[in-house]
Design an enzyme around this catalytic site. Structure first.
Site, PDB file in Angstrom:
ATOM      1  N   CYS A 139       5.376  12.683   6.812  1.00  0.00           N
ATOM      2  CA  CYS A 139       6.612  12.314   7.508  1.00  0.00           C
ATOM      3  C   CYS A 139       7.582  11.654   6.537  1.00  0.00           C
ATOM      4  O   CYS A 139       7.423  10.478   6.190  1.00  0.00           O
ATOM      5  CB  CYS A 139       6.304  11.379   8.685  1.00  0.00           C
ATOM      6  SG  CYS A 139       7.767  10.876   9.614  1.00  0.00           S
ATOM      7  N   CYS A 142       9.533   8.702   8.116  1.00  0.00           N
ATOM      8  CA  CYS A 142       8.697   7.509   8.298  1.00  0.00           C
ATOM      9  C   CYS A 142       8.432   6.797   6.977  1.00  0.00           C
ATOM     10  O   CYS A 142       8.567   5.570   6.875  1.00  0.00           O
ATOM     11  CB  CYS A 142       7.359   7.882   8.932  1.00  0.00           C
ATOM     12  SG  CYS A 142       7.461   8.806  10.470  1.00  0.00           S
ATOM     13  N   ASP A 143       8.009   7.549   5.961  1.00  0.00           N
ATOM     14  CA  ASP A 143       7.485   6.949   4.741  1.00  0.00           C
ATOM     15  C   ASP A 143       8.393   7.070   3.535  1.00  0.00           C
ATOM     16  O   ASP A 143       8.178   6.385   2.524  1.00  0.00           O
ATOM     17  CB  ASP A 143       6.127   7.586   4.397  1.00  0.00           C
ATOM     18  CG  ASP A 143       5.103   7.379   5.517  1.00  0.00           C
ATOM     19  OD1 ASP A 143       5.216   6.373   6.232  1.00  0.00           O
ATOM     20  OD2 ASP A 143       4.202   8.228   5.669  1.00  0.00           O
TER      21      ASP A 143
END
Length: 318
Positions: A139, A142-143
């Site tokens: 992701c 997300c990261d």
């Protein structure tokens, strides 16, 4: 102890899957006054537990995925819902509700919420699982911010890979795009935008071969060029894999008359073509699969499933 149909455990609402969507569905159904059982075959939290830090969930910045899952589980169980570690194998409609078979028991219920989730397709490289959260990610949104100003690689050739690369190119020093073919499957407009960016480097007709590590975190990615056979090690600190997502829907496809594993169609409230069956989270057919949308799905499906159970209970007297 294995239960048979004759001694099946009864509940009002049965939720399959204890990821963010499933736990939220269970919470909302329990708060609506229904008897709720949530089934989970592995670890509560689903894919979110793979994220070392979650920064995009409102009001809870910099919380680990594991901690967030633990908080959700605690709140779920405090609501009165019961969490059971069993794998749902079969869901069968029957008069007045559903019969659900697991690997150890049988359940009867008035409504079912399918929140079985989805798994990112992995590359199958040695050490891949151990490095997830320590350099391997599925992701970018997300990261990606954890690797601001660093070099990263994106693996894949579809729209997800190209979109991930675009996002990462705005925050990372350099982005390598590794794709096993010499042309992308994704939209040409995305490719054109990427090629206009100075910090994006293409490695086409190449496959990921080995994850390099210092014993704790990722230090590089070795790729093999298919046209020449040469190996090259990219000096990246993160690899974002975008080679597909596999919904965990195989045991439930026949319920909706679907022939192969795919995302399950459902309305915004989780309602499906089969009365009493609701769908929430990453296994639902939708555009955006994020923690926030999973929780929203769960709230909608849990509320709708509780309402359906309440109506059915009035009709059947259970």
């Amino acid at each position: 102890m294995t239960h048979t149909e004759t001694d099946a455990i009864f509940t009002d609402v049965l939720v399959i899957g204890a990821g963010p969507a499933g736990m939220t569905a269970g919470l909302y159904a329990a708060r609506a006054g229904e008897r709720v059982i949530v089934l989970e075959k592995e670890t509560p939290g689903g894919q979110i537990v793979l994220s070392p830090r979650v920064d995009n969930y409102p009001a809870l910045p910099q919380v680990s995925g594991t901690e967030l899952a633990e908080r959700m589980q605690e709140q779920l169980e405090q609501s009165g819902a019961e969490l059971k570690y069993e794998e749902a194998l079969e869901v069968t409609p029957e008069d007045g509700g559903f019969l659900v078979r697991t690997d150890t028991a049988c359940y009867r219920c008035l409504s079912v919420v399918l929140a079985a989730g989805a798994r990112h397709r992995a590359l199958g490289l040695a050490g891949e699982e151990a490095l997830t959260g320590a350099g391997v990610s599925f992701c970018a949104v997300c990261d990606g911010p954890f690797y601001q100003g660093r070099d990263v690689a994106v693996i894949g050739g579809g729209n997800t890979a190209l979109q991930d690369a675009l996002f990462l190119s705005g925050i990372c020093a350099r982005v390598y795009i590794v794709h096993r073919r010499d042309v992308f499957r994704g939209d040409s407009a995305l490719e054109k935008e990427l090629r206009a960016r100075d910090n994006v480097t293409f490695r086409l007709n190449a496959v990921a071969e080995k994850l390099q590590t210092d014993g704790e975190a990722l230090t590089g990615l070795t790729i093999a060029h298919q046209d020449t056979g040469e190996r090259e090690t990219l000096p990246v600190e993160a690899v974002f894999e975008a080679v597909g997502i596999v919904p965990q829907t195989a045991p439930f496809m026949s319920l909706l008359g679907l022939a192969q594993e795919d995302y399950l169609p459902a309305h915004e409230n989780g309602e499906t073509a089969l009365p009493g069956l609701f769908v929430a989270g990453d296994c639902r057919k939708k555009d955006l699969r994020q923690l926030a949308t999973a929780v929203g799905d769960g709230a909608n499906a849990g509320t709708a499933a509780a309402g359906y159970a309440r109506r059915r209970r009035g009709e059947t007297g259970k």
